[in-house]
Motif scaffolding. Structure first.
Motif, PDB file in Angstrom:
ATOM      1  N   GLU A   1       0.517  -1.124  -0.222  1.00 33.43           N
ATOM      2  CA  GLU A   1      -0.078  -0.007   0.121  1.00 33.43           C
ATOM      3  C   GLU A   1       0.447   1.362  -0.149  1.00 33.43           C
ATOM      4  OE1 GLU A   1      -3.220   0.719  -0.251  1.00 33.43           O
ATOM      5  OE2 GLU A   1      -3.935  -1.528   0.345  1.00 33.43           O
ATOM      6  N   SER A   2       1.958   1.531   0.884  1.00 30.87           N
ATOM      7  CA  SER A   2       3.060   2.813   1.008  1.00 30.87           C
ATOM      8  C   SER A   2       4.500   1.795   0.776  1.00 30.87           C
ATOM      9  CB  SER A   2       2.716   3.725   2.670  1.00 30.87           C
ATOM     10  OG  SER A   2       3.582   2.392   3.041  1.00 30.87           O
ATOM     11  N   MET A   3       4.763   2.862   0.363  1.00 35.93           N
ATOM     12  CA  MET A   3       6.971   2.301  -0.086  1.00 35.93           C
ATOM     13  C   MET A   3       7.098   1.997   1.754  1.00 35.93           C
ATOM     14  SD  MET A   3       9.114   3.163  -2.329  1.00 35.93           S
ATOM     15  CE  MET A   3      10.814   2.164  -2.431  1.00 35.93           C
ATOM     16  N   PHE A   4       6.895   2.942   2.379  1.00 31.30           N
ATOM     17  CA  PHE A   4       8.078   2.611   3.876  1.00 31.30           C
ATOM     18  C   PHE A   4       7.364   0.606   3.192  1.00 31.30           C
ATOM     19  CE2 PHE A   4       8.833   1.430   8.689  1.00 31.30           C
ATOM     20  CZ  PHE A   4      10.060   2.290   7.906  1.00 31.30           C
ATOM     21  N   ALA A   5       5.892   0.502   3.966  1.00 31.41           N
ATOM     22  CA  ALA A   5       5.444  -1.309   4.317  1.00 31.41           C
ATOM     23  C   ALA A   5       5.952  -2.232   3.109  1.00 31.41           C
ATOM     24  CB  ALA A   5       4.088  -0.946   4.413  1.00 31.41           C
TER      25      ALA A   5
ATOM     26  N   GLN B   1      21.704   4.102  -7.256  1.00 34.07           N
ATOM     27  CA  GLN B   1      22.103   5.096  -8.055  1.00 34.07           C
ATOM     28  C   GLN B   1      21.152   5.462  -9.213  1.00 34.07           C
ATOM     29  OE1 GLN B   1      25.543   5.306  -9.338  1.00 34.07           O
ATOM     30  NE2 GLN B   1      25.697   4.769  -7.329  1.00 34.07           N
ATOM     31  N   VAL B   2      19.646   5.061  -8.490  1.00 35.14           N
ATOM     32  CA  VAL B   2      18.165   6.021  -9.734  1.00 35.14           C
ATOM     33  C   VAL B   2      17.276   4.932  -9.174  1.00 35.14           C
ATOM     34  CG1 VAL B   2      19.928   5.202 -11.796  1.00 35.14           C
ATOM     35  CG2 VAL B   2      18.397   3.421 -11.107  1.00 35.14           C
ATOM     36  N   ILE B   3      16.041   5.769  -9.369  1.00 41.24           N
ATOM     37  CA  ILE B   3      14.884   6.525  -8.888  1.00 41.24           C
ATOM     38  C   ILE B   3      14.061   6.193 -10.535  1.00 41.24           C
ATOM     39  CG2 ILE B   3      13.156   6.566  -6.889  1.00 41.24           C
ATOM     40  CD1 ILE B   3      15.027   7.669  -5.470  1.00 41.24           C
ATOM     41  N   ILE B   4      13.757   5.570 -10.340  1.00 42.64           N
ATOM     42  CA  ILE B   4      12.377   5.432 -12.091  1.00 42.64           C
ATOM     43  C   ILE B   4      11.360   4.992 -11.647  1.00 42.64           C
ATOM     44  CG2 ILE B   4      12.438   4.013 -14.148  1.00 42.64           C
ATOM     45  CD1 ILE B   4      15.466   3.297 -13.902  1.00 42.64           C
TER      46      ILE B   4
ATOM     47  N   PHE C   1       9.577   8.799   1.663  1.00 39.81           N
ATOM     48  CA  PHE C   1      10.435   7.833   1.878  1.00 39.81           C
ATOM     49  C   PHE C   1      11.653   8.302   1.430  1.00 39.81           C
ATOM     50  CE2 PHE C   1      13.423   4.031   0.974  1.00 39.81           C
ATOM     51  CZ  PHE C   1      13.457   3.201   2.110  1.00 39.81           C
ATOM     52  N   PHE C   2      12.800   8.411   0.544  1.00 37.48           N
ATOM     53  CA  PHE C   2      13.678   8.633  -0.241  1.00 37.48           C
ATOM     54  C   PHE C   2      14.232   9.802   0.962  1.00 37.48           C
ATOM     55  CE2 PHE C   2      11.980   5.810  -3.191  1.00 37.48           C
ATOM     56  CZ  PHE C   2      11.963   5.608  -3.665  1.00 37.48           C
ATOM     57  N   VAL C   3      13.350  11.319   1.063  1.00 32.90           N
ATOM     58  CA  VAL C   3      13.476  12.634   1.609  1.00 32.90           C
ATOM     59  C   VAL C   3      13.940  11.563   3.307  1.00 32.90           C
ATOM     60  CG1 VAL C   3      12.557  14.619   1.750  1.00 32.90           C
ATOM     61  CG2 VAL C   3      12.969  13.071  -0.157  1.00 32.90           C
ATOM     62  N   ARG C   4      13.153  11.359   3.282  1.00 33.04           N
ATOM     63  CA  ARG C   4      12.983  10.784   4.706  1.00 33.04           C
ATOM     64  C   ARG C   4      14.053  10.105   5.683  1.00 33.04           C
ATOM     65  NH1 ARG C   4       9.107  12.669   8.445  1.00 33.04           N
ATOM     66  NH2 ARG C   4       7.286  13.300   6.708  1.00 33.04           N
ATOM     67  N   ASP C   5      14.009   8.807   4.543  1.00 30.19           N
ATOM     68  CA  ASP C   5      14.948   7.602   5.440  1.00 30.19           C
ATOM     69  C   ASP C   5      16.412   7.956   5.422  1.00 30.19           C
ATOM     70  OD1 ASP C   5      17.081   4.577   5.357  1.00 30.19           O
ATOM     71  OD2 ASP C   5      14.216   4.613   6.092  1.00 30.19           O
ATOM     72  N   GLN C   6      17.027   8.036   7.149  1.00 30.23           N
ATOM     73  CA  GLN C   6      18.606   8.056   7.275  1.00 30.23           C
ATOM     74  C   GLN C   6      19.916   7.649   6.041  1.00 30.23           C
ATOM     75  OE1 GLN C   6      19.297   7.240  11.397  1.00 30.23           O
ATOM     76  NE2 GLN C   6      18.609   9.467  11.784  1.00 30.23           N
TER      77      GLN C   6
ATOM     78  N   ARG D   1      20.361   8.338  -0.695  1.00 28.37           N
ATOM     79  CA  ARG D   1      20.717  10.005  -0.543  1.00 28.37           C
ATOM     80  C   ARG D   1      20.274  10.598  -1.561  1.00 28.37           C
ATOM     81  NH1 ARG D   1      24.776   9.349  -4.281  1.00 28.37           N
ATOM     82  NH2 ARG D   1      23.688   7.871  -4.955  1.00 28.37           N
ATOM     83  N   LEU D   2      19.754  12.017  -1.471  1.00 29.39           N
ATOM     84  CA  LEU D   2      18.947  12.889  -2.197  1.00 29.39           C
ATOM     85  C   LEU D   2      19.915  13.517  -3.855  1.00 29.39           C
ATOM     86  CD1 LEU D   2      18.070  16.246   0.401  1.00 29.39           C
ATOM     87  CD2 LEU D   2      16.922  14.221  -0.094  1.00 29.39           C
ATOM     88  N   GLU D   3      20.950  12.683  -4.268  1.00 26.04           N
ATOM     89  CA  GLU D   3      21.792  13.086  -5.177  1.00 26.04           C
ATOM     90  C   GLU D   3      21.504  12.303  -5.976  1.00 26.04           C
ATOM     91  OE1 GLU D   3      23.450  12.826  -1.976  1.00 26.04           O
ATOM     92  OE2 GLU D   3      23.495  15.443  -2.404  1.00 26.04           O
ATOM     93  N   VAL D   4      20.363  11.248  -5.549  1.00 25.37           N
ATOM     94  CA  VAL D   4      20.222   9.786  -6.622  1.00 25.37           C
ATOM     95  C   VAL D   4      20.008  10.433  -8.270  1.00 25.37           C
ATOM     96  CG1 VAL D   4      17.699   9.456  -6.193  1.00 25.37           C
ATOM     97  CG2 VAL D   4      18.980   7.278  -6.802  1.00 25.37           C
ATOM     98  N   TYR D   5      19.793   9.962  -9.007  1.00 28.57           N
ATOM     99  CA  TYR D   5      18.541   9.969 -10.558  1.00 28.57           C
ATOM    100  C   TYR D   5      17.831  10.222 -10.228  1.00 28.57           C
ATOM    101  CZ  TYR D   5      23.861  11.377 -12.574  1.00 28.57           C
ATOM    102  OH  TYR D   5      25.154  11.759 -12.664  1.00 28.57           O
TER     103      TYR D   5
END
Length: 395
Positions: free
Chosen positions: A89-93, A112-115, A131-136, A139-143
């Motif tokens: 249902e959600s990304m984290f789950a 490396q990439v999020i598609i 999820f990609f912004v919040r999780d420790q 990385r924010l520099e992923v394409y």
């Protein structure tokens, strides 16, 4: 006093020695990790839920076989990656649900990439980006990219020169500055645009071309979002029109006609500068785009003497016209979509705050009818190591 000093020295020594014996309390050994190199997000056709594909490295296969992928990704026909899939249902789950399918905990710092698959992008990507912004670990520099069809198919396409598809896609992104016809976007850039009240997010489109052994991955065009939903796309030419404006053209080729004869001339872009100026006259906003470009003659297919002053001037005018047409085409498309991909709204917000408070609620309509003046200045600097073309001498 001496006894106190001795006691302090002894305590300090014991503390230093004890630090070396504690170890790393949260240390995780490499064999216990599933290293994620790429992730694809699609909408499940069966359930309508989120389908996540995580591309993991199979470290045992990395050093086997040839150094070039050759379609196998490893020796004995075994691939050097595993595309692990799960639906939820959600990304984290959904990510947490990978523990039911993999004995190794997913490790994200090397991603490396999020598609995003096209259908999911059309519905909206906001809830999956958190999820990609919040999780420790992420990385924010992923394409960030959008698949022409499904993200899972892109991640399952074996590149010719790399064993890991995600690595091949990442390196493909890094090479795009040579043509400046792709809007290379990292997650932090996409999120920054998404958080803006007016600026439309953009991302490159990736797809497969050809069939069988002749098929290949290609990046062509730019996905245009309104808020977090995909609403349209730009061609290569329109994409470079955007890049001219926002000062992101690094290199590339401008093809123009040979002056006064048949054939073409390829002009290499060596330097470019784009600047946006804003004006409000009698309550009416307008934008001026100023573009400066310098280039060299790359090659020619005609026998004209292009280093002559009159020929150089004609090439300069043609380059200016070509750049102007690319910017105009990008502007026309974005105004039709009512998507401010150029960030004009942010310019007015920063420079005309008082007037902006009256415009911001109607910005989509204002942008779609905004007066924009485009000024282009091109220069031809060099002709390479030769002046005249390599053509046979005339009798």
């Amino acid at each position: 006093m001496k006894s106190v000093k001795k006691a302090v020295a002894l305590l300090t020594t014991l503390l230093i020695l004890s630090l070396g014996t504690t170890g790393c309390w949260n240390r995780r050994e490499l064999p216990s990790l599933g290293i994620v190199m790429g992730v694809g997000l699609d909408k499940s056709e069966d359930s309508g839920k989120l389908n996540v594909t995580a591309q993991l490295i199979k470290t045992s296969e990395l050093n086997s076989g040839s150094s070039e992928g050759e379609g196998s990704g490893g020796g004995g026909g075994s691939r050097a990656y595993w595309n692990l899939q799960n639906t939820g249902e959600s990304m984290f789950a959904t990510v947490r649900g990978f523990t039911h399918k993999s004995s190794r905990k997913l490790y994200w710092p090397h991603n490396q990439v999020i598609i995003f698959g096209r259908s999911l992008a059309e519905e909206g990507v906001l809830e999956y980006l958190d999820f990609f912004v919040r999780d420790q670990e992420t990385r924010l520099e992923v394409y960030m990219l959008v698949a022409e069809d499904t993200a899972s198919d892109i991640l399952d396409f074996q590149p010719k020169l790399e064993k890991i598809p995600s690595v091949g896609i990442s390196e493909l992104m890094e090479s795009q500055s040579a043509n400046s016809q792709t809007c290379v976007t990292q997650l932090n850039e996409f999120v920054t645009r998404l958080m803006s009240p007016t600026t439309a997010p953009v991302a490159p489109i990736i797809k497969t071309e050809g069939k069988g052994a002749n098929s290949e991955l290609t990046v062509e065009g730019t996905a245009v979002f309104k808020k977090d939903k995909l609403i349209g796309q730009l061609t290569k030419e329109e994409t470079r029109g955007l890049l001219w404006t926002i000062d992101k053209v690094k290199s590339g080729i401008i093809d123009v006609k040979c002056p006064d004869c048949s054939g073409t001339v390829s002009l290499e872009i060596t330097r470019a500068k784009g600047k946006i100026a804003s004006q409000i006259v009698e309550g009416k906003p307008s934008i001026t785009i100023e573009i400066e470009e310098e280039g060299n003659i790359g090659d020619q297919s005609c026998d004209a003497n292009l280093v002559a002053p009159d020929a150089i001037e004609k090439l300069k005018k043609q380059a200016e016209k070509a750049i102007l047409e690319e910017v105009e085409s990008a502007l026309k498309k974005s105004q039709k979509l009512k998507a401010d991909i150029f960030g004009f709204g942010e310019v007015f917000h920063q420079r005309h705050l008082k007037e902006w408070t009256k415009m911001k609620d109607d910005w989509d309509e204002i942008f779609s009818n905004l007066d924009v003046e485009i000024i282009v200045e091109a220069k031809i600097r060099r002709s390479g190591t030769i002046g005249r073309p390599t053509t046979p001498a005339k009798e």
